[in-house]
Enzyme design. Sequence first.
Site, PDB file in Angstrom:
ATOM      1  N   GLY A 290     -16.731 -17.799  -0.230  1.00 16.75           N
ATOM      2  CA  GLY A 290     -16.030 -16.529  -0.132  1.00 16.75           C
ATOM      3  C   GLY A 290     -14.563 -16.720   0.155  1.00 16.75           C
ATOM      4  N   GLY A 293     -11.180 -15.683   5.500  1.00 14.34           N
ATOM      5  CA  GLY A 293     -11.215 -14.574   6.444  1.00 14.34           C
ATOM      6  C   GLY A 293     -12.396 -13.654   6.318  1.00 14.34           C
ATOM      7  N   GLY A 295     -15.503 -14.361   7.132  1.00 13.27           N
ATOM      8  CA  GLY A 295     -16.485 -14.572   8.186  1.00 13.27           C
ATOM      9  C   GLY A 295     -17.489 -15.665   7.909  1.00 13.27           C
ATOM     10  N   GLU A 513      12.511   5.644  -4.368  1.00  7.88           N
ATOM     11  CA  GLU A 513      11.114   5.754  -3.938  1.00  7.88           C
ATOM     12  C   GLU A 513      10.496   7.078  -4.394  1.00  7.88           C
ATOM     13  OE1 GLU A 513       9.573   3.254  -2.788  1.00  7.88           O
ATOM     14  OE2 GLU A 513      11.391   2.034  -2.665  1.00  7.88           O
ATOM     15  N   ASP A 593      10.141  -4.699  -9.465  1.00  7.07           N
ATOM     16  CA  ASP A 593       9.394  -3.815 -10.367  1.00  7.07           C
ATOM     17  C   ASP A 593       9.342  -4.397 -11.773  1.00  7.07           C
ATOM     18  OD1 ASP A 593       9.211  -2.107  -8.202  1.00  7.07           O
ATOM     19  OD2 ASP A 593      10.994  -0.960  -8.770  1.00  7.07           O
TER      20      ASP A 593
END
Length: 704
Positions: A290, A293, A295, A513, A593
């Site tokens: 996985g 982080g 687990g 924005e 962008d």
Amino acid sequence: MATTSSNPLLLSSNFLGSQIIISAPTPKTTTKSLPFSVISRKRYQISQSEKLMKSLPSQAALAALLFSSSSPQALAVNEPVQPPAPTITAEAQSPNLSTFGQNVLMTAPNPQAQSSDLPDGTQWRYSEFLNAVKKGKVERVKFSKDGSVLQLTAVDNRRATVIVPNDPDLIDILAMNGVDISVSEGEGGNGLFDFIGNLLFPLLAFGGLFYLFRGGQGGAGGPGGLGGPMDFGRSKSKFQEVPETGVTFGDVAGADQAKLELQEVVDFLKNPDKYTALGAKIPKGCLLVGPPGTGKTLLARAVAGEAGVPFFSCAASEFVELFVGVGASRVRDLFEKAKSKAPCIVFIDEIDAVGRQRGAGMGGGNDEREQTINQLLTEMDGFSGNSGVIVLAATNRPDVLDSALLRPGRFDRQVTVDRPDVAGRVQILKVHSRGKAIGKDVDYEKVARRTPGFTGADLQNLMNEAAILAARRELKEISKDEISDALERIIAGPEKKNAVVSEEKKRLVAYHEAGHALVGALMPEYDPVAKISIIPRGQAGGLTFFAPSEERLESGLYSRSYLENQMAVALGGRVAEEVIFGDENVTTGASNDFMQVSRVARQMVERFGFSKKIGQVAVGGAGGNPFLGQSMSSQKDYSMATADVVDAEVRELVEKAYVRAKEIITTQIDILHKLAQLLIEKETVDGEEFMSLFIDGQAELYVS
């Protein structure tokens, strides 16, 4: 020369008409005495009247003359320190007399006359020392214990030091010139202490080696050991007879499928008869796969806490050491310990450190990692087998693992520990909220929906950052504002509240924005706007947050229309600058962008088959990893003409997205002005407040 009979040190003797007068030395004398015969021999060799002495009828007669004394005790004279000891000189009182009528006088020489050619100072050069020895100016020498330095005493009792080179002829030269030779015994010449000192270092050396080898046999491999040279081949694994990890499956949230698989492994260990009665074999290995982080290590600790069997844990990087062969030796040692404690669990974290594919052929020579993985393969499922030992391993790079390691019989099961969904994130947030004062306004459901793609470690960090912010603000509990600010801090970096921003720049960022948000809100099937901010964070002057679809993230499937909308939203900022400020006043704020737009457009053409001219063909395959036995670089599998077509198609997609964004902004210019003004006043606008600008219902979704 007249003598006085009252002086007891002046003696005379007549022999065949010759008179010998022994005169006392000068008043500067010392108490040490030498036999007169020694004085006579030394001074005779250096007498300036040697020719006169040869004129005597017989040297034997002279010797008889010198040693004829009725009182031998009177022939001892004091040896002076300064000036030198007296010498014997023969002087003719009257050259006209016969040989038997000559007077031989022994007088003390003038010190300045004999020592004027000696070097000055207390440190002589070696060449000066040899010259003085050959001239008879050196009376005795004393060597240091190691023979590197000597201290000499000259004929005038002056002392000097000479650094002695490695000259094998020095002793012979000194002996030939009658120099007295001695060796210094050193300070504190105690034989017993010297003997003990000579033995002390060898004893300490042998004792240290014995201690190191004893520590290597039972050192760091056991509890409390210090290790030793032989400990390189021993495993560094941590052993727990009764695991006390403090973690159970109840502490693991958001990974229900992985827990189910591992609970079965625990049941194998607790109730093996239930499975063996049906002919089932206990799996020998379980690989947890996985992203970082999610687990994986936490699940392994939970397995150890639930199983109640001996537990060995180590990192794969601990196998490879400085010396060749240590990795394989440590693997053998680890499994020997595990077999002695069977049934038990062996957990190897980050197994890709030693389990990478073999045969890359990059390094040349023998690869230490290959020896380690070969030994690991043999221990897991080799000739002897390892019944009763279950190996758990974790990695976030399953693509680099060797195929022999992944086959059934070694790692029978691969458990995928993926990023949690919304329900899993809610559970994880609740787990990490234990022990924290959480405000009543915190809605875990909303927080979970704002954090798509977050792993368990990310959510733990989110709640910890929120607690730190609450403590910094001197609050008694964590509210939704602290969680929201912590989320933005993690995503975009800390706010630059002290940054001085001019009104002109603030206005420019606000319209930029607002252009992103307006185009995104009016694009069909695009993510909703979550928040707009013109507060500088990190390298960004402003940010627009979108809430991506949970279903789209989990499936990883993106439609062509969604990708086209994404490009149009990214270009909305530059279009707003052009419309409001003109083509001459646009800025470099849209550089990121443009990179995003170019990447999406090129993938649409080269990988996704969204180009009519290229068709359903993938061009420009990705290069392989040379350290995994793959190609060094990607091969260009298309012609220059095809490359020109690809570039033209990419440019066409970008131009189409630009036209769509400009059409929306010019059509809804009023909403653009309202949103920009609201951002200038408040600096931050959330999604609900932004959508309230569309209450009049005049704005419609863009339809191409």
